[in-house]
Design an enzyme around this catalytic site. Structure first.
Site, PDB file in Angstrom:
ATOM      1  N   ARG A 143      12.251  -7.376   3.672  1.00 54.43           N
ATOM      2  CA  ARG A 143      10.853  -6.808   3.008  1.00 54.43           C
ATOM      3  C   ARG A 143      10.890  -7.600   1.676  1.00 54.43           C
ATOM      4  NH1 ARG A 143       7.227  -5.841   3.599  1.00 54.43           N
ATOM      5  NH2 ARG A 143       6.482  -3.678   2.927  1.00 54.43           N
ATOM      6  N   ARG A 175      17.855  -2.598  -5.126  1.00 53.31           N
ATOM      7  CA  ARG A 175      18.777  -2.227  -4.199  1.00 53.31           C
ATOM      8  C   ARG A 175      20.060  -1.730  -4.479  1.00 53.31           C
ATOM      9  NH1 ARG A 175      15.730  -1.117   0.113  1.00 53.31           N
ATOM     10  NH2 ARG A 175      14.230  -2.757   0.514  1.00 53.31           N
TER      11      ARG A 175
HETATM   12  C1  LIG Z   1      14.056   2.899  -2.166  1.00 50.13           C
HETATM   13  C2  LIG Z   1      13.165   1.937  -1.261  1.00 50.13           C
HETATM   14  C3  LIG Z   1      12.612   2.356  -0.434  1.00 50.13           C
HETATM   15  C4  LIG Z   1      11.631   1.672   0.533  1.00 50.13           C
HETATM   16  N1  LIG Z   1      10.812   2.143   1.303  1.00 50.13           N
HETATM   17  C5  LIG Z   1      10.351   1.107   2.240  1.00 50.13           C
HETATM   18  C6  LIG Z   1       9.249   1.887   3.280  1.00 50.13           C
HETATM   19  O1  LIG Z   1       9.534   3.166   3.455  1.00 50.13           O
HETATM   20  N2  LIG Z   1       8.536   1.317   4.009  1.00 50.13           N
HETATM   21  C7  LIG Z   1       8.320  -0.035   3.547  1.00 50.13           C
HETATM   22  O2  LIG Z   1       7.420  -0.912   4.403  1.00 50.13           O
HETATM   23  N3  LIG Z   1       8.953  -0.827   2.611  1.00 50.13           N
HETATM   24  C8  LIG Z   1       9.806   0.127   1.977  1.00 50.13           C
HETATM   25  N4  LIG Z   1      10.601  -0.735   0.754  1.00 50.13           N
HETATM   26  C9  LIG Z   1      10.285  -1.915   0.530  1.00 50.13           C
HETATM   27  C10 LIG Z   1       9.586  -2.231  -0.836  1.00 50.13           C
HETATM   28  O3  LIG Z   1       8.414  -1.724  -0.478  1.00 50.13           O
HETATM   29  C11 LIG Z   1       9.429  -3.717  -0.872  1.00 50.13           C
HETATM   30  O4  LIG Z   1       8.733  -4.373   0.013  1.00 50.13           O
HETATM   31  C12 LIG Z   1      10.681  -4.314  -1.162  1.00 50.13           C
HETATM   32  O5  LIG Z   1      11.418  -3.460  -1.830  1.00 50.13           O
HETATM   33  C13 LIG Z   1      10.549  -5.734  -1.856  1.00 50.13           C
HETATM   34  O6  LIG Z   1      10.228  -5.710  -3.169  1.00 50.13           O
HETATM   35  P1  LIG Z   1       9.224  -6.685  -3.730  1.00 50.13           P
HETATM   36  O7  LIG Z   1       7.942  -6.592  -3.175  1.00 50.13           O
HETATM   37  O8  LIG Z   1       9.460  -6.417  -5.350  1.00 50.13           O
HETATM   38  O9  LIG Z   1       9.982  -7.993  -3.214  1.00 50.13           O
HETATM   39  P2  LIG Z   1       9.609  -9.481  -2.869  1.00 50.13           P
HETATM   40  O10 LIG Z   1       8.729  -9.289  -1.594  1.00 50.13           O
HETATM   41  O11 LIG Z   1      10.595 -10.506  -2.955  1.00 50.13           O
HETATM   42  O12 LIG Z   1       8.505  -9.954  -4.168  1.00 50.13           O
HETATM   43  C14 LIG Z   1       8.867 -10.119  -5.312  1.00 50.13           C
HETATM   44  C15 LIG Z   1       7.788 -10.119  -6.190  1.00 50.13           C
HETATM   45  O13 LIG Z   1       6.732 -10.798  -5.904  1.00 50.13           O
HETATM   46  C16 LIG Z   1       5.534 -10.428  -6.003  1.00 50.13           C
HETATM   47  N5  LIG Z   1       4.827 -10.488  -4.779  1.00 50.13           N
HETATM   48  C17 LIG Z   1       5.700 -10.779  -3.568  1.00 50.13           C
HETATM   49  N6  LIG Z   1       4.586 -10.769  -2.498  1.00 50.13           N
HETATM   50  C18 LIG Z   1       3.353 -10.420  -3.133  1.00 50.13           C
HETATM   51  C19 LIG Z   1       1.970 -10.226  -2.751  1.00 50.13           C
HETATM   52  N7  LIG Z   1       1.712 -10.248  -1.416  1.00 50.13           N
HETATM   53  N8  LIG Z   1       1.074  -9.952  -3.713  1.00 50.13           N
HETATM   54  C20 LIG Z   1       1.337  -9.606  -4.860  1.00 50.13           C
HETATM   55  N9  LIG Z   1       2.594  -9.867  -5.467  1.00 50.13           N
HETATM   56  C21 LIG Z   1       3.504 -10.243  -4.616  1.00 50.13           C
HETATM   57  C22 LIG Z   1       5.683  -9.008  -6.557  1.00 50.13           C
HETATM   58  O14 LIG Z   1       5.598  -8.870  -8.109  1.00 50.13           O
HETATM   59  C23 LIG Z   1       7.061  -8.715  -6.082  1.00 50.13           C
HETATM   60  O15 LIG Z   1       7.633  -7.616  -7.099  1.00 50.13           O
HETATM   61  C24 LIG Z   1      11.360   0.192   0.198  1.00 50.13           C
HETATM   62  C25 LIG Z   1      12.262  -0.370  -0.802  1.00 50.13           C
HETATM   63  C26 LIG Z   1      13.212   0.640  -1.487  1.00 50.13           C
HETATM   64  C27 LIG Z   1      13.851  -0.342  -2.826  1.00 50.13           C
END
Ligand SMILES: Cc1cc2nc3c(=O)[nH]c(=O)nc-3n(C[C@H](O)[C@H](O)[C@H](O)COP(=O)(O)OP(=O)(O)OC[C@H]3O[C@@H](n4cnc5c(N)ncnc54)[C@H](O)[C@@H]3O)c2cc1C
Length: 255
Positions: free
Chosen positions: A103, A218
């Site tokens: 993710r 994480r």
């Molecule tokens: C405790 C926990 C529970 C979770 N539960 C679930 C769940 O039930 N179901 C589920 O599907 N996921 C779940 N997730 C995953 C969560 O929704 C994020 O997808 C994951 O933590 C990655 O985070 P991120 O988007 O910051 O990271 P990355 O995808 O690495 O992105 C890093 C940063 O880049 C930017 N970015 C990346 N892509 C985009 C975009 N398309 N548009 C705008 N900005 C972008 C944002 O600023 C983002 O913070 C969970 C995560 C955690 C930590």
């Protein structure tokens, strides 16, 4: 550097970058007080300073002066320079951990393909104390078993029975997989019975900035325990490879 995780997993540093140009310049080594790799002294954080100084066409001046700049950048959230350092890791983890890990979309991945190679005979078995502990204490983690719609308390004997049944299911599925391969079922179809507790292996790469984002999410107690163990292992690699940034990331409490 390789850190063992869970029963069969690991996080291994493949390579890191961020040396900048200074390594190549005559006398540049005098500035570097980074890690020792064999006879090579390598500092993967110089590139952060060089990237920041690009704006004034300046360069790295040595950590006695530039530690302050690194701190300023970090504390004022001028974070793009931290995208000029990074690392590639090889990770072996259960598939359900990879489902969570993938993710993090800003990492680049290549995973072993069960279409082309037989998967290793490795399955994740939770340990009894860990199973018991999580069921009963962690009330903050909504993803965990502290779900009030299921008030049943896990008792030791039920946990042992469940673990034995899991072992049996794994053995059965492994036999099914091996027999299918022996009978000539294509690997890409033989794998359909693989449970998410099966181990897989991948290579993942991203910048230091994104590794810190990964660790923030994480290593948090809200994250599932298993991926947290992997994040802690990534943290060990970050601490060794990018020691100054690691200290800034941790803040005063871990210094
Ligand atoms: C405790 C926990 C529970 C979770 N539960 C679930 C769940 O039930 N179901 C589920 O599907 N996921 C779940 N997730 C995953 C969560 O929704 C994020 O997808 C994951 O933590 C990655 O985070 P991120 O988007 O910051 O990271 P990355 O995808 O690495 O992105 C890093 C940063 O880049 C930017 N970015 C990346 N892509 C985009 C975009 N398309 N548009 C705008 N900005 C972008 C944002 O600023 C983002 O913070 C969970 C995560 C955690 C930590």
């Amino acid at each position: 550097m390789k850190v063992e995780v869970l029963d069969h997993g690991y996080v291994e540093l493949v390579e890191a970058w961020g040396q900048g140009r200074i390594e190549l310049e005559k006398g540049g080594r005098d500035f570097i007080d980074g890690q020792q790799f064999g006879n090579e002294v390598i500092d993967h954080e110089v590139g952060i300073i060089e990237a920041a100084r690009q704006s004034t066409q300046g360069s790295f001046r040595g950590w006695d002066q530039d530690a302050k700049l690194l701190k300023y950048l970090y504390e004022h959230k001028h974070l793009t320079p931290f995208e000029f350092s990074g690392m590639v890791l090889e990770v072996q983890a259960p598939i359900f951990v990879f489902r969570e890990w993938h993710r993090h979309r800003t990492q680049s991945y290549n995973e072993m393909s069960a279409r082309y190679a037989a998967l290793p005979d490795l399955y994740y078995m939770p340990e009894l104390p860990n199973l018991m502990e999580r069921g009963n204490v962690d009330t903050r983690n909504k993803q965990a078993r502290a779900d009030h719609r299921h008030p049943a308390e896990l008792v030791d004997s039920r946990a042992k029975t469940w673990l034995a049944a899991v072992r049996e299911a794994y053995d059965h599925l492994e036999r099914l997989y091996k027999d299918a391969l022996a009978d000539g079922v294509p690997k890409e179809l033989a794998r359909i019975t693989m449970p998410v507790g099966h181990y897989s292996r991948m290579r993942t790469s991203t910048s230091l900035r994104n590794w810190l984002q990964f660790l923030t999410l994480r290593m948090d107690p809200a994250a599932q325990w298993e991926i947290r163990m992997f994040a802690n292992a990534v943290a060990q690699v970050v601490r060794t490879t990018f020691p100054r940034t690691w200290q800034l990331f941790c803040g005063d409490e871990h210094e």
